[in-house]
Write a protein that holds these residues in place. Structure first.
Motif, PDB file in Angstrom:
ATOM      1  N   ALA A 358       0.718  -1.260   0.025  1.00 63.69           N
ATOM      2  CA  ALA A 358       0.044  -0.154   0.132  1.00 63.69           C
ATOM      3  C   ALA A 358       0.810   1.258  -0.218  1.00 63.69           C
ATOM      4  O   ALA A 358       1.750   1.185   0.899  1.00 63.69           O
ATOM      5  CB  ALA A 358      -0.778   0.024   1.262  1.00 63.69           C
ATOM      6  N   VAL A 359       0.589   2.210  -0.944  1.00 63.15           N
ATOM      7  CA  VAL A 359       1.287   3.343  -0.942  1.00 63.15           C
ATOM      8  C   VAL A 359       0.540   4.604  -0.129  1.00 63.15           C
ATOM      9  O   VAL A 359      -0.690   4.758  -0.867  1.00 63.15           O
ATOM     10  CB  VAL A 359       1.727   3.610  -2.510  1.00 63.15           C
ATOM     11  CG1 VAL A 359       2.461   4.992  -2.551  1.00 63.15           C
ATOM     12  CG2 VAL A 359       2.352   2.701  -3.065  1.00 63.15           C
ATOM     13  N   LEU A 360       1.322   5.059   0.741  1.00 61.99           N
ATOM     14  CA  LEU A 360       0.234   5.999   1.477  1.00 61.99           C
ATOM     15  C   LEU A 360       1.137   7.277   1.935  1.00 61.99           C
ATOM     16  O   LEU A 360       1.951   7.425   2.738  1.00 61.99           O
ATOM     17  CB  LEU A 360       0.186   5.260   2.940  1.00 61.99           C
ATOM     18  CG  LEU A 360      -0.481   3.906   3.010  1.00 61.99           C
ATOM     19  CD1 LEU A 360      -0.366   3.335   4.535  1.00 61.99           C
ATOM     20  CD2 LEU A 360      -1.647   3.865   2.159  1.00 61.99           C
ATOM     21  N   PRO A 361       0.931   8.266   1.022  1.00 62.74           N
ATOM     22  CA  PRO A 361       1.325   9.705   1.100  1.00 62.74           C
ATOM     23  C   PRO A 361       0.815  10.412   2.604  1.00 62.74           C
ATOM     24  O   PRO A 361      -0.298  10.091   2.724  1.00 62.74           O
ATOM     25  CB  PRO A 361       0.983  10.490   0.266  1.00 62.74           C
ATOM     26  CG  PRO A 361       0.220   9.787  -0.902  1.00 62.74           C
ATOM     27  CD  PRO A 361       0.089   8.394  -0.120  1.00 62.74           C
ATOM     28  N   LEU A 362       1.753  10.672   3.413  1.00 59.72           N
ATOM     29  CA  LEU A 362       1.339  11.408   4.667  1.00 59.72           C
ATOM     30  C   LEU A 362       0.247  12.154   4.886  1.00 59.72           C
ATOM     31  O   LEU A 362      -0.761  12.171   5.702  1.00 59.72           O
ATOM     32  CB  LEU A 362       2.496  11.691   5.446  1.00 59.72           C
ATOM     33  CG  LEU A 362       2.182  11.684   7.059  1.00 59.72           C
ATOM     34  CD1 LEU A 362       2.093  10.258   7.593  1.00 59.72           C
ATOM     35  CD2 LEU A 362       3.519  12.289   7.702  1.00 59.72           C
ATOM     36  N   GLU A 374       6.120   8.679  -8.051  1.00 65.19           N
ATOM     37  CA  GLU A 374       7.346   7.904  -8.472  1.00 65.19           C
ATOM     38  C   GLU A 374       7.314   6.421  -7.968  1.00 65.19           C
ATOM     39  O   GLU A 374       7.586   5.539  -8.468  1.00 65.19           O
ATOM     40  CB  GLU A 374       8.358   8.662  -7.737  1.00 65.19           C
ATOM     41  CG  GLU A 374       9.701   8.548  -8.395  1.00 65.19           C
ATOM     42  CD  GLU A 374      10.799   9.242  -7.525  1.00 65.19           C
ATOM     43  OE1 GLU A 374      11.818   8.850  -7.397  1.00 65.19           O
ATOM     44  OE2 GLU A 374      10.460  10.316  -7.251  1.00 65.19           O
ATOM     45  N   VAL A 375       6.917   6.412  -6.633  1.00 63.94           N
ATOM     46  CA  VAL A 375       6.890   5.044  -6.077  1.00 63.94           C
ATOM     47  C   VAL A 375       5.786   4.073  -6.471  1.00 63.94           C
ATOM     48  O   VAL A 375       6.119   2.926  -6.887  1.00 63.94           O
ATOM     49  CB  VAL A 375       6.345   5.460  -4.251  1.00 63.94           C
ATOM     50  CG1 VAL A 375       6.256   3.887  -3.822  1.00 63.94           C
ATOM     51  CG2 VAL A 375       7.646   5.789  -3.591  1.00 63.94           C
ATOM     52  N   LEU A 376       4.760   4.487  -6.849  1.00 65.21           N
ATOM     53  CA  LEU A 376       3.682   3.685  -7.492  1.00 65.21           C
ATOM     54  C   LEU A 376       4.012   3.294  -8.923  1.00 65.21           C
ATOM     55  O   LEU A 376       4.213   2.153  -9.332  1.00 65.21           O
ATOM     56  CB  LEU A 376       2.363   4.537  -7.713  1.00 65.21           C
ATOM     57  CG  LEU A 376       1.315   4.430  -6.787  1.00 65.21           C
ATOM     58  CD1 LEU A 376      -0.052   5.285  -7.000  1.00 65.21           C
ATOM     59  CD2 LEU A 376       0.972   3.163  -6.556  1.00 65.21           C
ATOM     60  N   VAL A 409       3.907   1.509   2.394  1.00 67.16           N
ATOM     61  CA  VAL A 409       5.235   2.370   1.955  1.00 67.16           C
ATOM     62  C   VAL A 409       4.579   3.763   2.344  1.00 67.16           C
ATOM     63  O   VAL A 409       3.872   4.198   1.722  1.00 67.16           O
ATOM     64  CB  VAL A 409       5.525   2.496   0.346  1.00 67.16           C
ATOM     65  CG1 VAL A 409       6.567   3.333   0.351  1.00 67.16           C
ATOM     66  CG2 VAL A 409       6.145   0.987   0.438  1.00 67.16           C
ATOM     67  N   THR A 410       5.309   4.430   3.177  1.00 69.77           N
ATOM     68  CA  THR A 410       4.665   6.022   3.529  1.00 69.77           C
ATOM     69  C   THR A 410       5.770   6.927   3.319  1.00 69.77           C
ATOM     70  O   THR A 410       6.862   6.984   3.150  1.00 69.77           O
ATOM     71  CB  THR A 410       4.647   6.127   4.910  1.00 69.77           C
ATOM     72  OG1 THR A 410       3.882   4.809   5.626  1.00 69.77           O
ATOM     73  CG2 THR A 410       3.821   7.189   5.648  1.00 69.77           C
ATOM     74  N   ILE A 411       5.085   7.842   2.544  1.00 63.31           N
ATOM     75  CA  ILE A 411       5.797   9.012   1.836  1.00 63.31           C
ATOM     76  C   ILE A 411       5.339  10.421   2.762  1.00 63.31           C
ATOM     77  O   ILE A 411       4.440  10.581   2.978  1.00 63.31           O
ATOM     78  CB  ILE A 411       5.433   9.425   0.330  1.00 63.31           C
ATOM     79  CG1 ILE A 411       5.816   8.287  -0.338  1.00 63.31           C
ATOM     80  CG2 ILE A 411       5.938  10.613  -0.126  1.00 63.31           C
ATOM     81  CD1 ILE A 411       4.601   7.146  -0.706  1.00 63.31           C
ATOM     82  N   LEU A 439      13.598   0.495  -3.578  1.00 66.57           N
ATOM     83  CA  LEU A 439      12.458   0.100  -2.829  1.00 66.57           C
ATOM     84  C   LEU A 439      12.144  -1.121  -3.381  1.00 66.57           C
ATOM     85  O   LEU A 439      11.831  -2.138  -2.533  1.00 66.57           O
ATOM     86  CB  LEU A 439      11.350   0.931  -3.155  1.00 66.57           C
ATOM     87  CG  LEU A 439      10.304   0.965  -2.335  1.00 66.57           C
ATOM     88  CD1 LEU A 439      10.348   0.779  -0.894  1.00 66.57           C
ATOM     89  CD2 LEU A 439       8.932   1.841  -2.487  1.00 66.57           C
ATOM     90  N   LEU A 440      12.203  -1.272  -4.575  1.00 70.97           N
ATOM     91  CA  LEU A 440      11.954  -2.769  -5.613  1.00 70.97           C
ATOM     92  C   LEU A 440      12.998  -3.718  -4.843  1.00 70.97           C
ATOM     93  O   LEU A 440      12.331  -5.056  -4.454  1.00 70.97           O
ATOM     94  CB  LEU A 440      11.829  -2.479  -6.950  1.00 70.97           C
ATOM     95  CG  LEU A 440      11.073  -3.549  -7.752  1.00 70.97           C
ATOM     96  CD1 LEU A 440       9.736  -3.580  -7.236  1.00 70.97           C
ATOM     97  CD2 LEU A 440      11.260  -3.193  -9.247  1.00 70.97           C
TER      98      LEU A 440
END
Ligand code: ATP
Length: 449
Positions: A358-362, A374-376, A409-411, A439-440
């Motif tokens: 899960a990609v989670l910007p703060l 970019e992470v996604l 993954v928290t940004i 990351l990968l």
């Protein structure tokens, strides 16, 4: 691990059903019209879970082998197939009615065949009638004799009727298998226990054709392989067993069957049957169709009808077992607040988990959307990702725990300076700071897929 008591078995069933609805795994079908008779729809997360179960089966049964090929046969089928297979005559369950409360039951599934489980009356059942489980419909505009077709009650017959086609086109020779995943339909007398028994469900079946004298060996082989599959995907040994059928339980075509059983909240019940079907099906179809369904072994100069070992599993039922086995509640310090809290977590094997990351910007602030994107972009080609930018981060972690997502993954605002993100592990809740560029490489070995 957990200090909180494990939920009691009866509780577990309700909790999992509730979580399925709340988090978008499974919805009652036609809910806005009051629901439709034990029929279910798989929601945004459930469809991923089910797909992962089917993909894991296909990978193990087809992709990682050289002796098994795939098939996708039609669901609508002519009566001739079911006449030959024996289903028109034999695919029945014994149905009884309670004369007091008028409820219907399947006699062979009653705890006590003399007591009605609904109203408690004794000796109130009618004589058992054999009820055929196949759904019949009509092809074309005219209903009636000659237009009847059936919805398949199992995928297996498609493999037998295509035996010759596959043999001639695939360059396989016994021992070899044909595998298929797809929907099957049975007009069950008593559907129930959520998606355990429904009238529409998905199966994963493989017919493995072998020289007749090799069939006992292959039967043992497939029993062991199939049991290991569930275990390797994270179902603990104490919740799995292999049970051989007694003589009087065997289907009309089988000389040996073992079930892989799972410890459901109501007790041990079947996930999969592995049967030694002998040459019954190929002989039946050969006799009814007039086609030769045999193999000519050129080296030995011999013609024979292969025997068949069939591992037949339910995809929807197995998805439910994975949910039950993965569900856990544990008491933890509230992340970031230090207070006691119970968290619900689905400890899925990464291959089964609906989302892997899960990609989670703060925050929703625009400066974080750049690095989040970019992470996604880095992860999406490899893994199914969820993306969520609202609510407090602790609540978002809890939501991902309930979906069984192995990593979050928290940004955050530091990301803008250090080009790194926080990776949080579902099981340990440990957090690591990892550069976006790596990351990968960080996630790949941890996801074990
Ligand atoms: P049961 O005794 O539970 O009715 P079965 O022995 O008739 O099942 P099979 O014909 O061996 O079942 O089917 C293979 C697999 O398909 C089962 O092990 C199960 O996982 C799945 N399956 C069968 N019927 C249903 C159903 N009504 N709903 C969901 N899954 C099913």
């Amino acid at each position: 691990m957990s200090d909180a008591p494990a939920p009691a078995p009866s509780d577990l069933f309700d909790k999992v059903v509730n979580l399925c609805k709340r988090r978008g795994f499974v919805f009652p079908s036609a809910e806005i019209y009051g629901g439709f008779r034990s029929t279910y729809d798989y929601g945004p997360v459930g469809v991923l879970l089910l797909r992962n179960v089917k993909d894991a089966w296909w990978r193990s049964m087809v992709q990682l082998r050289h002796d098994v090929v795939g098939l996708d046969a039609a669901i609508l089928s002519p009566p001739a197939i079911w006449e030959a297979s024996g289903h028109l005559k034999n695919f029945t369950d014994p149905l009884v009615d309670c004369k007091v409360c008028h409820e219907r039951f399947r006699l062979d599934k009653l705890d006590d065949p003399d007591v009605c489980p609904k109203c408690g009356s004794k000796h109130s059942f009618t004589e058992a009638r054999q009820f055929n489980l196949m759904f019949k419909t009509y092809a074309g505009p005219i209903e009636g004799a000659g237009a009847e077709v059936y919805l398949r009650p199992e995928t297996a017959q498609g493999m037998f009727t295509n035996f010759k086609n596959v043999l001639e086109t695939s360059r396989k020779r016994p021992p070899f298998g044909i595998a298929q995943i797809g929907k099957s339909f049975r007009n069950e007398i008593t559907p129930g226990n959520f998606v355990f028994r429904t009238r529409e469900f998905e199966q994963m079946e493989m017919e493995y054709f072998v020289p007749p004298d090799e069939s006992p060996r292959w039967y043992e082989y497939w029993c062991a392989q199939r049991l290991a599959w569930y275990h390797d995907l994270g179902i603990p040994e104490r919740m799995l067993r292999l049970r051989a059928h007694d003589e009087d339980e065997l289907s009309h075509y089988s000389v040996g069957t073992s079930d892989v059983e799972f410890l459901f909240p109501w007790g041990w019940d079947e996930l999969e049957g592995i049967a030694n079907r002998t040459d019954y099906d190929l002989r039946q179809h050969a006799a009814h169709s007039g086609e030769r369904l045999e193999y000519f072994d050129q080296a030995a100069g011999e013609r024979y009808v292969p025997h068949v070992i069939e591992p037949a599993a339910g995809a929807t039922r197995t998805a439910m077992a994975f949910l039950m086995a993965a569900y856990e509640e544990e008491e933890v310090a509230r992340e970031g607040q230090g207070q006691g809290d119970v968290r619900t977590v689905l400890r899925f094997h990464p291959r089964i988990a609906p989302y892997k990351v899960a990609v989670l910007p703060l925050s929703k602030k625009p400066e974080l959307s750049g690095p989040a994107g970019e992470v996604l972009a880095q992860l999406q080609p490899h893994y199914m990702c969820d993306y969520d930018e609202t609510q407090a981060i602790g609540r978002r972690y809890r939501r991902q725990d309930e979906l069984g997502t192995p990593f979050c993954v928290t940004i955050d605002f530091d990301t803008l300076d250090d080009h790194a993100v926080t990776v949080r592990d579902r099981d340990t809740m440990a957090q690591d700071r990892v550069p976006i560029a790596g990351l990968l490489d960080h996630l790949r070995p941890r996801l074990e897929i």
